[in-house]
Write a protein that holds these residues in place. Sequence first.
Motif, short mmCIF file in Angstrom:
data_model
loop_
_atom_site.label_atom_id
_atom_site.label_comp_id
_atom_site.label_asym_id
_atom_site.label_seq_id
_atom_site.Cartn_x
_atom_site.Cartn_y
_atom_site.Cartn_z
N GLU A 383 0.92 -1.02 -0.22
CA GLU A 383 -0.12 -0.09 -0.05
C GLU A 383 0.71 1.35 0.03
O GLU A 383 1.86 1.24 0.68
N ASN A 384 0.65 2.04 -0.94
CA ASN A 384 1.03 3.51 -0.85
C ASN A 384 0.24 4.36 -1.64
O ASN A 384 -0.15 4.03 -2.66
N GLY A 385 -0.39 5.49 -1.05
CA GLY A 385 -1.37 6.35 -1.62
C GLY A 385 -1.65 7.54 -0.95
O GLY A 385 -1.07 7.81 0.28
N LEU A 386 -2.39 8.37 -1.59
CA LEU A 386 -2.89 9.62 -1.02
C LEU A 386 -4.49 9.69 -0.93
O LEU A 386 -5.16 9.87 -2.15
N GLY A 387 -5.04 9.88 0.21
CA GLY A 387 -6.25 10.07 0.29
C GLY A 387 -6.48 11.55 0.26
O GLY A 387 -5.95 12.51 0.77
N ALA A 388 -7.58 12.15 -0.71
CA ALA A 388 -7.90 13.30 -1.02
C ALA A 388 -9.26 13.59 -1.10
O ALA A 388 -10.08 12.58 -1.70
N LEU A 389 -9.79 15.01 -1.07
CA LEU A 389 -11.03 15.52 -1.71
C LEU A 389 -10.88 15.82 -3.27
O LEU A 389 -10.39 16.99 -3.34
N ASP A 390 -11.50 14.94 -3.88
CA ASP A 390 -11.38 15.18 -5.41
C ASP A 390 -12.75 16.16 -5.74
O ASP A 390 -13.61 16.07 -5.25
N LYS A 391 -12.59 16.97 -6.76
CA LYS A 391 -13.71 17.83 -7.42
C LYS A 391 -13.80 17.35 -8.72
O LYS A 391 -13.01 17.18 -9.59
N VAL A 392 -15.17 16.88 -8.93
CA VAL A 392 -15.37 16.44 -10.09
C VAL A 392 -15.84 17.69 -10.95
O VAL A 392 -17.22 18.41 -10.52
N ASP A 393 -15.52 18.10 -12.24
CA ASP A 393 -15.79 19.36 -12.96
C ASP A 393 -17.04 19.17 -13.78
O ASP A 393 -17.44 17.89 -13.58
N GLU A 394 -17.50 20.07 -14.30
CA GLU A 394 -18.95 20.05 -14.93
C GLU A 394 -18.87 19.00 -16.00
O GLU A 394 -19.83 18.48 -16.22
N ASP A 395 -17.82 18.82 -16.74
CA ASP A 395 -17.52 17.90 -17.81
C ASP A 395 -17.18 16.59 -17.45
O ASP A 395 -16.92 15.70 -18.29
N GLY A 396 -17.47 16.43 -16.15
CA GLY A 396 -16.71 14.88 -15.51
C GLY A 396 -15.26 14.78 -15.27
O GLY A 396 -14.91 13.60 -14.70
#
Length: 485
Positions: A383-396
């Motif tokens: 395991e190696n990774g980054l948990g983050a709050l992603d933003k979905v743009d209007e075009d997906g």
Amino acid sequence: MKELPKGFKKNFLWGGAVAACQTEGEYDRDGRGLSTSDIHIYDKNLNRAYVEKEGGGTLEYIKAAAKDTKGYYPKRYGIDFYNTYKQDLALMAEMGFNTFRTSFSWSRIFPNGDEAYPNEAGLKFYDDLIDEMIKLGMEPIMTITHYDIPLHLVTEYGGFANRKVVDFFVNYSEVLLKRYKDKVKYWIVVNQVNLIPHVQFGCLGIYDDQAPKEKMEELMYRATHNLLVGSAKVVEIARKVNPEMMMGTMLADGTSYPATSKPEDIVLTMKRNRLQNYFFTDVAFRGEYPTYILRYFEENDIDLNIQEGDLEILKNNEMDFLALSFYYTNVIDSTKNAYKPFDSSQNPYLEPTIWEWRMDPLGFYNSLSQYWDRYQKPIIIAENGLGALDKVDEDGSIHDDYRIDFARKHINAMKDAVNDGVDVIAYCWWGPIDIVSSSTAEMSKRYGFIHVDKDDFGNGTGKRSKKDSFYWYKKVIASNGEDLE
């Protein structure tokens, strides 16, 4: 003079990792029983920067949660991987994965945990899942238990504190080893075995009021001893079933730095790193309890209740490889922290996420080097990774440059370690597709290269879509870790 390494070997394994309890869903289908993961309720008021422990509670709470049909328990539903695994694996194959790590759900195979015979419907799912992985050219890396203990073994037996549960675990493991002996080469026996007391419920099956407060630490280490003995018995079986199988122990790396150059900070850090990390791997790779941990047990009045034959089993069944999860580092300050697991301070030189996990690629290099120097055992980055709050743009679209930056810096650090002689054989990003968080049971904490349209309460279409990092990781794999731009 031997030839110096120049980057990753041609047969290096690139892929990703998930866990059954965070992905599969269908918690009550095809005979599956409840597990420890299924009573982790989502709390919308959770403090992301401070998670004292993961799941569990008192015995009364556990029994009530098992019957609760009103609260939302995200791990019961996951991301519906039980039904979508083919399309999800196809997306990972599109990225070029040649390995994939996941786990078995113990309660899908032995619903209560103490049955004499396994649930064939549950095994059929893993037959199909592993076959699909192999069909797509992925080397399976399978974890036998990943915070997914049948709940019945907790409420009726008290988890791994009871030696009967060791027998149930060994029986369960033997079923898997024999069934998949020609399909699975790499086995992780227990996920992050050192994450106690933080995950003592999911890892050991211990509940909060199982013993008087002053005896809980002893109970925890007794259960840990039983789990280590059980793991060694699993290795013993594996050697007979198929000597070519590789058996691994797994740590959640907790290597810390001294807060200052004061000798007190340096010595306490060394002792804490042994207590939180090396104790477990010393037993797994050297086959015996190191003197420093025996001293700790004596000074803290901890009796492991070692039974006849236990020490011989540990000595004769050492592990083959180290599986490692790495996310962040901390520091040890002798004026603030004590000689006990997970008592550490934040590093002021590193930037925090909202979960207070501080990215440290150089710490990754440091940890890999320390483990290699100590054991000279192959290492799988489980395991190696980054948990983050992603933003979905209007075009997906999802522009996750921060995730790419994290992965780039850590893969570079891993490459430096490889060029120094560390035998890293696989890199598994956690998790390549968005999943329910293990620590907080939320979907908002997203790790994936693949987005899943689902929120913290399970609302959404479940649609999969590719983030910018999907295309970046595909390029990394195609170049065997050379093209990181």
